[in-house]
Design a protein around this motif. Structure first.
Motif, mmCIF file in Angstrom:
data_model
loop_
_atom_site.group_PDB
_atom_site.id
_atom_site.type_symbol
_atom_site.label_atom_id
_atom_site.label_comp_id
_atom_site.label_asym_id
_atom_site.label_seq_id
_atom_site.Cartn_x
_atom_site.Cartn_y
_atom_site.Cartn_z
ATOM 1 N N LEU A 15 0.835 -1.209 0.000
ATOM 2 C CA LEU A 15 0.000 0.000 0.000
ATOM 3 C C LEU A 15 0.867 1.255 0.000
ATOM 4 N N HIS A 16 1.934 1.237 0.777
ATOM 5 C CA HIS A 16 2.856 2.379 0.818
ATOM 6 C C HIS A 16 3.568 2.549 -0.519
ATOM 7 N N LEU A 17 3.939 1.440 -1.134
ATOM 8 C CA LEU A 17 4.607 1.488 -2.438
ATOM 9 C C LEU A 17 3.664 2.035 -3.495
ATOM 10 N N ASP A 18 2.408 1.652 -3.439
ATOM 11 C CA ASP A 18 1.412 2.162 -4.383
ATOM 12 C C ASP A 18 1.204 3.667 -4.193
ATOM 13 N N ALA A 19 1.156 4.125 -2.940
ATOM 14 C CA ALA A 19 1.013 5.562 -2.660
ATOM 15 C C ALA A 19 2.224 6.324 -3.193
ATOM 16 N N PHE A 20 3.414 5.742 -3.023
ATOM 17 C CA PHE A 20 4.623 6.355 -3.574
ATOM 18 C C PHE A 20 4.516 6.452 -5.100
ATOM 19 N N GLY A 21 3.967 5.437 -5.728
ATOM 20 C CA GLY A 21 3.767 5.462 -7.179
ATOM 21 C C GLY A 21 2.892 6.629 -7.618
ATOM 22 N N ARG A 22 1.886 6.953 -6.813
ATOM 23 C CA ARG A 22 1.023 8.103 -7.141
ATOM 24 C C ARG A 22 1.791 9.416 -7.028
ATOM 25 N N GLU A 23 2.713 9.498 -6.060
ATOM 26 C CA GLU A 23 3.547 10.702 -5.927
ATOM 27 C C GLU A 23 4.430 10.886 -7.165
ATOM 28 N N ILE A 24 5.011 9.804 -7.650
ATOM 29 C CA ILE A 24 5.850 9.867 -8.847
ATOM 30 C C ILE A 24 5.006 10.263 -10.052
ATOM 31 N N ASP A 25 3.828 9.692 -10.173
ATOM 32 C CA ASP A 25 2.928 10.034 -11.277
ATOM 33 C C ASP A 25 2.565 11.516 -11.229
ATOM 34 N N ALA A 26 2.298 12.038 -10.049
ATOM 35 C CA ALA A 26 1.948 13.452 -9.911
ATOM 36 C C ALA A 26 3.107 14.353 -10.324
ATOM 37 N N ALA A 27 4.327 13.923 -10.043
ATOM 38 C CA ALA A 27 5.505 14.731 -10.355
ATOM 39 C C ALA A 27 5.931 14.630 -11.818
ATOM 40 N N PHE A 28 5.851 13.436 -12.402
ATOM 41 C CA PHE A 28 6.390 13.202 -13.737
ATOM 42 C C PHE A 28 5.322 12.966 -14.815
ATOM 43 N N GLY A 29 4.076 12.709 -14.391
ATOM 44 C CA GLY A 29 3.025 12.438 -15.368
ATOM 45 C C GLY A 29 3.056 11.025 -15.926
ATOM 46 N N HIS A 30 3.793 10.135 -15.260
ATOM 47 C CA HIS A 30 3.880 8.729 -15.663
ATOM 48 C C HIS A 30 3.976 7.873 -14.409
ATOM 49 N N LEU A 31 3.302 6.735 -14.436
ATOM 50 C CA LEU A 31 3.370 5.805 -13.328
ATOM 51 C C LEU A 31 4.700 5.057 -13.344
ATOM 52 N N ARG A 112 6.639 -6.074 -15.330
ATOM 53 C CA ARG A 112 6.489 -4.691 -14.854
ATOM 54 C C ARG A 112 5.086 -4.551 -14.265
ATOM 55 N N GLN A 113 5.042 -4.154 -13.014
ATOM 56 C CA GLN A 113 3.752 -3.917 -12.361
ATOM 57 C C GLN A 113 3.618 -2.425 -12.093
ATOM 58 N N ALA A 114 2.628 -1.805 -12.705
ATOM 59 C CA ALA A 114 2.414 -0.375 -12.497
ATOM 60 C C ALA A 114 2.069 -0.114 -11.036
ATOM 61 N N LEU A 115 2.687 0.923 -10.478
ATOM 62 C CA LEU A 115 2.412 1.349 -9.108
ATOM 63 C C LEU A 115 1.593 2.629 -9.149
ATOM 64 N N GLY A 116 0.646 2.762 -8.243
ATOM 65 C CA GLY A 116 -0.139 3.985 -8.155
ATOM 66 C C GLY A 116 -1.442 3.953 -8.915
ATOM 67 N N LEU A 117 -1.841 2.797 -9.397
ATOM 68 C CA LEU A 117 -3.095 2.705 -10.156
ATOM 69 C C LEU A 117 -4.318 2.931 -9.278
ATOM 70 N N HIS A 118 -4.255 2.499 -8.015
ATOM 71 C CA HIS A 118 -5.401 2.683 -7.126
ATOM 72 C C HIS A 118 -5.575 4.156 -6.819
ATOM 73 N N ASP A 119 -6.790 4.629 -6.894
ATOM 74 C CA ASP A 119 -7.146 6.021 -6.623
ATOM 75 C C ASP A 119 -6.638 6.988 -7.691
ATOM 76 N N ARG A 120 -6.164 6.489 -8.811
ATOM 77 C CA ARG A 120 -5.741 7.370 -9.894
ATOM 78 C C ARG A 120 -7.000 7.914 -10.562
ATOM 79 N N ASN A 121 -6.997 9.193 -10.839
ATOM 80 C CA ASN A 121 -8.156 9.866 -11.448
ATOM 81 C C ASN A 121 -9.421 9.690 -10.609
ATOM 82 N N GLY A 122 -9.243 9.723 -9.292
ATOM 83 C CA GLY A 122 -10.400 9.674 -8.403
ATOM 84 C C GLY A 122 -11.020 8.303 -8.245
ATOM 85 N N GLN A 123 -10.374 7.246 -8.684
ATOM 86 C CA GLN A 123 -10.943 5.901 -8.569
ATOM 87 C C GLN A 123 -10.366 5.151 -7.406
#
Length: 123
Positions: A15-31, A112-123
């Protein structure tokens, strides 16, 4: 036995790794992606996370280098700093690297497993 990849970091670290993935996506625009041994099993030395940028975006951030050499000091500093941030955020020994998409696809064809998919775009 399933053919689906598994996340070997366990809970709640996943869960923490997934949340970190969302931070990276927010900064770079890519998961970013979980790759390497932690993406397929419970036996791993470190947790490999890769941000794979389209070639043009990677080249705009980091000047071209000779084949087989690492990019410039900015690349090294960003990878080291983000690795440390990920360790603080997740409690995991994260090895974070930014990769050029064509190089990553050619040299690293594994899971490759995408990180940060949960809660992306409000989901």
């Amino acid at each position: 036995m399933t053919d689906q990849p598994m996340n070997g970091v366990g809970m709640p670290a996943a869960l923490h790794l997934d949340a970190f993935g969302r931070e990276i996506d927010a900064a770079f625009g890519h998961l970013p992606y979980l790759v390497g041994s932690a993406s397929i099993g419970k036996t791993w030395r470190d947790v490999d996370v890769r941000l794979i940028l389209p070639d043009d975006e990677f080249d705009a951030l980091f000047p071209p280098v000779e084949p087989g050499q690492f990019p410039d000091g900015l690349w090294s500093l960003l990878c080291a700093a983000i690795s440390e941030l990920a360790r603080q955020r997740t409690g995991l020994p994260v090895d974070f690297q930014i990769q050029r998409q064509s190089d990553a696809n050619e040299r690293f064809p594994g899971v490759r497993q995408a990180l940060g998919l949960h809660d992306r775009n409000g989901q």
